[in-house]
Design an enzyme around this catalytic site. Structure first.
Site: not given
Ligand code: T3D
Length: 264
Positions: A67, A69-70, A91, A146
């Site tokens: 997911g 990249d924090l 999107h 999301d």
């Protein structure tokens, strides 16, 4: 040979199949802006390449994708920034998965978390290694799913299981994912490349125009009434019956041979 030079993914075309391999194994192929931009470019390259009939999206180093990249957002982000980020980077990728008129297979060797799971869900088919895990990790860091997860997930596994995953954020293993209808196939980890190749070879042998119309019709049919769907199928079938591939298929049927479809 790719026309674009990629830094964060590996793009290869062989036997009519384009493979997009996310390549940041040190953080389980976490998504930053450059990687997301490259995924979008690679999808477009495969879409335009007439020799490509099927796409595979996979990950390097045993993970699919962890997911966002924090580290990028560790310093905080405003509401406007996150809107722009989703609009500009996530999107377009998710929409591209749906608009490309070719089958897209996610080959999932290991963890698919957060928006990485959303990408796996945006693919048309999912083949997972027994080592794969799926996590709607968003809630664990106080976020909401999301990048299409709230669209794809309840459609695939139903709202109760989607809520279970999204509220609890627990990972599920590959066999559970298969039994819930989240993945199509589970194979041994060392068989994932060969099984993916076998699957994509079959898809690549299909009549490309009919294959493209099937993708369009199936997704459209999920959001339309029966009457609209019957009309849409009728229009597509009108286009399909006049293709050379239809004649090829008929001749092969009666001759008891394998058809070779050309996409005309
Ligand atoms: O606008 C916007 O962009 C907002 C959108 C947000 C979309 C999102 O995707 S939010 C959700 C982001 N993803 C996560 O929260 C998942 C975070 N990762 C994890 O929970 C775990 O890493 C996993 C469950 C995926 C895997 O666990 P495990 O034990 O197999 O691996 P690990 O040890 O946690 O991770 C290995 C390394 O990858 C580790 O680095 P280190 O300690 O070896 O230096 C870890 O920090 C790094 N890593 C894993 N995920 C991420 C990551 N680094 C940056 N970003 C990550 N998402």
């Amino acid at each position: 040979m790719s026309a674009i030079s990629y830094r964060w993914l590996v793009y290869q075309v062989a036997d009519s199949v384009a493979t997009i391999r996310l390549n940041r194994p040190e953080n389980l192929n976490a998504l930053h802006d450059e990687l997301l931009r490259e995924i979008f470019l690679a999808l477009g390259e495969a879409e335009r390449d007439v020799s490509v009939r099927v796409l595979v999206v996979t990950g390097e180093g045993g993970a699919f994708c962890s997911g966002q990249d924090l580290k990028v957002f560790a310093g905080g982000v405003t509401e406007e920034e996150v809107h722009r980020h989703l609009d500009d980077f996530y999107h377009p990728v998710v929409r591209k998965f749906r608009s490309i008129p070719k089958p897209i297979v996610a080959a999932i060797p290991g963890v698919a978390a957060g928006a990485g799971m959303s990408l796996a869900l945006a693919a048309d088919l999912r083949i997972a290694a027994q080592t794969a895990r799926f996590s709607q990790a968003f809630v664990r860091i106080g976020l909401v799913p999301d990048s299409g997860s709230t669209y794809f997930l309840p459609r695939l596994i139903g709202p109760a299981r989607a809520l279970e995953m999204a509220w609890l954020g627990d990972g599920i293993d590959a066999e559970t994912a298969k039994s819930w209808g989240l993945v199509n196939w589970v194979v041994a980890a060392d068989e994932l490349p060969a099984s993916t190749k076998e699957l994509t070879a079959r898809l690549a042998e299909g009549p490309p125009l009919a294959v493209a119309m099937i993708k369009q019709a199936i997704y459209r049919g999920m959001d339309e009434t029966l009457d609209d769907t019957l009309e849409f199928e009728k229009r597509l079938q009108g286009r399909a019956v006049v293709t050379a591939d239809h004649q090829t298929g008929l001749k092969a049927f009666f001759a008891k041979t394998r058809p070779v479809f050309t996409g005309r």
